[in-house]
Design a protein around this motif. Structure first.
Motif, PDB file in Angstrom:
ATOM      1  N   ASP A  85      30.649  14.723 -49.651  1.00 51.04           N
ATOM      2  CA  ASP A  85      31.642  14.402 -50.675  1.00 51.04           C
ATOM      3  C   ASP A  85      31.040  13.476 -51.731  1.00 51.04           C
ATOM      4  O   ASP A  85      30.327  12.533 -51.404  1.00 51.04           O
ATOM      5  CB  ASP A  85      32.865  13.732 -50.029  1.00 51.04           C
ATOM      6  CG  ASP A  85      34.017  13.547 -51.005  1.00 51.04           C
ATOM      7  OD1 ASP A  85      33.954  12.610 -51.826  1.00 51.04           O
ATOM      8  OD2 ASP A  85      34.983  14.341 -50.961  1.00 51.04           O
ATOM      9  N   PHE A  86      31.353  13.738 -52.986  1.00 51.45           N
ATOM     10  CA  PHE A  86      30.875  12.925 -54.102  1.00 51.45           C
ATOM     11  C   PHE A  86      31.113  11.435 -53.871  1.00 51.45           C
ATOM     12  O   PHE A  86      30.291  10.581 -54.237  1.00 51.45           O
ATOM     13  CB  PHE A  86      31.567  13.375 -55.394  1.00 51.45           C
ATOM     14  CG  PHE A  86      31.329  12.483 -56.575  1.00 51.45           C
ATOM     15  CD1 PHE A  86      30.204  12.641 -57.365  1.00 51.45           C
ATOM     16  CD2 PHE A  86      32.243  11.481 -56.899  1.00 51.45           C
ATOM     17  CE1 PHE A  86      29.981  11.809 -58.459  1.00 51.45           C
ATOM     18  CE2 PHE A  86      32.028  10.649 -57.985  1.00 51.45           C
ATOM     19  CZ  PHE A  86      30.897  10.814 -58.767  1.00 51.45           C
ATOM     20  N   GLY A  87      32.244  11.102 -53.252  1.00 48.10           N
ATOM     21  CA  GLY A  87      32.620   9.704 -53.048  1.00 48.10           C
ATOM     22  C   GLY A  87      31.656   8.910 -52.199  1.00 48.10           C
ATOM     23  O   GLY A  87      31.679   7.667 -52.221  1.00 48.10           O
ATOM     24  N   GLU A  88      30.777   9.602 -51.440  1.00 43.21           N
ATOM     25  CA  GLU A  88      29.780   8.897 -50.632  1.00 43.21           C
ATOM     26  C   GLU A  88      28.849   8.056 -51.503  1.00 43.21           C
ATOM     27  O   GLU A  88      28.274   7.069 -51.031  1.00 43.21           O
ATOM     28  CB  GLU A  88      28.928   9.897 -49.855  1.00 43.21           C
ATOM     29  CG  GLU A  88      29.674  10.720 -48.823  1.00 43.21           C
ATOM     30  CD  GLU A  88      28.808  11.865 -48.309  1.00 43.21           C
ATOM     31  OE1 GLU A  88      27.581  11.689 -48.233  1.00 43.21           O
ATOM     32  OE2 GLU A  88      29.356  12.933 -47.985  1.00 43.21           O
ATOM     33  N   ARG A  89      28.696   8.429 -52.762  1.00 49.50           N
ATOM     34  CA  ARG A  89      27.767   7.730 -53.654  1.00 49.50           C
ATOM     35  C   ARG A  89      28.232   6.321 -53.997  1.00 49.50           C
ATOM     36  O   ARG A  89      27.410   5.451 -54.315  1.00 49.50           O
ATOM     37  CB  ARG A  89      27.607   8.520 -54.953  1.00 49.50           C
ATOM     38  CG  ARG A  89      26.941   9.874 -54.804  1.00 49.50           C
ATOM     39  CD  ARG A  89      27.056  10.687 -56.084  1.00 49.50           C
ATOM     40  NE  ARG A  89      26.351  11.956 -55.990  1.00 49.50           N
ATOM     41  CZ  ARG A  89      25.139  12.196 -56.507  1.00 49.50           C
ATOM     42  NH1 ARG A  89      24.512  11.234 -57.159  1.00 49.50           N
ATOM     43  NH2 ARG A  89      24.567  13.372 -56.372  1.00 49.50           N
TER      44      ARG A  89
END
Length: 450
Positions: A85-89
């Protein structure tokens, strides 16, 4: 826009290096400065730790985040790429950035993006720095994207810099020799700001020392501070390992003999030494009033209890995945994000220590790596399942299979990773071992399967 539509806009509108490769790479800091000026320079609102390196910077970033979280700091963590998921960044105290924030930020700044035309990484970095400021964090850990000197993140003035190691990767951008790559990574060394070097070799040490001298920056080599070895006592906690810690004679900061660490894999040993050295340097900064005191520590410092708890609970505290991660037992299935020559060397060595009847390897790579160097390191006594991720940079499974045959690595090609995993599971018995890796994107898609 919905969250999915927003991400599609980011991927479609802005060049994404991890998907399309070199054409998305925008070296230089002009876009970063322009974005930060437009947003009010949010990156100046909190202390930072800046981390570069070829391998290990993700693990070191998460280890440090876990330690700082246990010490009571509200900790921002910016890393790349994401696996699922993008939010991991972008995380604060291990929690991914909210989907609504991502949607609102992009919607609000579309005109800015159209004007500056940043890369995907530059836009994401700007989002992270603004989010951290809005969340009123106590400290940010910022992982370099690519290189260091010209990386978008190099606009920050950190309280501490860390360079984990140097090996061959992205040679088309960073140089084709270790000393040239080291010059790029050393670009994060700032004036009178201490830098911790996790691992150095004869080609890179002089580069780091010269840059540190130029910047009047104290330089500390972690290998000279702590020696970390696997404990002879086996850890009985799944996915964790017990290590012995020995402070060198040069280092007066003594620690207990053994630590339980929440990431397994012998390649973490150097990362642990780097983290312990970084924690010691942060304590020096706290003592000098150059870093905020630890909120939950009775003595204001990162004491041994805090460090020990952070190292052991790194996965739970930060959400880190893909570092010699066990996905299933009977048969044992492990995945790891090692994706270049140095990373695969560690993986190959780790595989030698595993006990199994048969070894199965599900592997896919991207087309801008040194494929032959990686294939030469892989064990020949394995059944291979060649596959590819759903990105433009993916090396086609059949091409990887063809190249692997030249190294006596035999197996079938599967264009879909789910099919490759299904085939491996079908062939494997309970006492077999399945390894999945070769690139971050293979690991990310495998995590979705499981």
């Amino acid at each position: 826009m919905t969250y999915e539509q927003t991400l599609k806009y980011l991927y479609d509108r802005l060049p994404v290096f991890h998907q399309i490769g070199g054409s998305a790479y925008k070296p230089g800091l002009d876009n970063s400065f322009r974005l930060m000026d437009a947003l009010g320079n949010p990156h100046r609102n909190y202390p930072c730790i800046h981390i570069a390196g070829t391998n290990g910077k993700g693990s070191v970033s998460h280890f440090l985040s876990a330690i700082l979280q246990k010490a009571g700091y509200k900790t921002g963590l910016y890393t790349s790429p994401h696996l699922v998921d993008f939010g991991e960044r972008i995380r604060v105290n291990g929690k991914m950035i909210g989907q609504n924030y991502v949607v609102d930020f992009v919607e609000e700044h579309k005109a800015l993006f159209s004007d500056i035309e940043p890369s995907f990484f530059e836009a994401t970095m700007a989002m992270a720095f603004k989010y951290f400021s809005d969340e009123k964090i106590d400290v940010a850990i910022i992982e370099v994207g690519l290189g260091g000197r010209l990386d978008s993140t190099n606009i920050i003035q950190p309280n501490l810099s860390i360079i984990t190691n140097i090996s061959f990767d992205h040679v088309g951008f960073l140089g084709n020799s270790l000393d040239k790559i080291a010059v790029e990574k050393a670009g994060i060394i700032k004036h009178k700001t201490a830098v911790v070097i996790g691992e150095a070799v004869p080609e890179t040490s002089p580069v780091f020392e010269a840059k540190a001298k130029e910047m009047e920056a104290p330089i500390i080599f972690a290998e000279n501070q702590y020696q970390i070895t696997p404990s002879e006592i086996k850890c009985n906690l799944a996915g964790k390992m017990l290590v012995d810690v020995k402070a060198t004679e040069e280092n007066r900061h003594k620690l207990s003999d053994s630590f339980t660490v929440g990431l397994s894999g012998d390649y973490q040993l150097k990362n642990i030494a780097t983290v312990l050295t970084a924690a010691r340097e942060l304590n020096k900064l706290i003592k000098e009033n150059n870093f905020p005191p630890a909120p939950l520590s009775p003595d204001a410092f990162l004491n041994e209890e805090i460090i020990r708890s952070g190292l052991e609970n790194v996965v739970e505290l930060t959400g880190l995945q893909g570092r010699w991660q066990t996905l299933r037992q009977d048969p044992t299935i492990v995945t790891d994000t090692g994706h270049n020559e140095a990373g695969i060397r560690y993986v190959a060595e780790q595989l030698k220590h595993q006990k199994y009847d048969k070894l199965h390897i599900v592997i896919g790579m991207v087309n801008d790596k040194d494929i032959n160097a990686v294939l030469a390191l892989l064990p020949k006594n394995a059944i291979y399942y060649f596959t590819q991720a759903h990105i433009e940079r993916a090396l086609p499974a059949e091409e990887l299979q063809r190249q692997a045959q030249g190294f006596a690595l035999i197996g079938n090609a599967y264009p879909e990773i789910s099919d490759a995993i299904k085939a491996a599971l079908s062939n494997a018995k309970e006492k077999d071992f399945i390894f999945i890796g070769g690139s971050n994107f293979i690991v990310g898609e495998a995590l979705k399967v499981f």
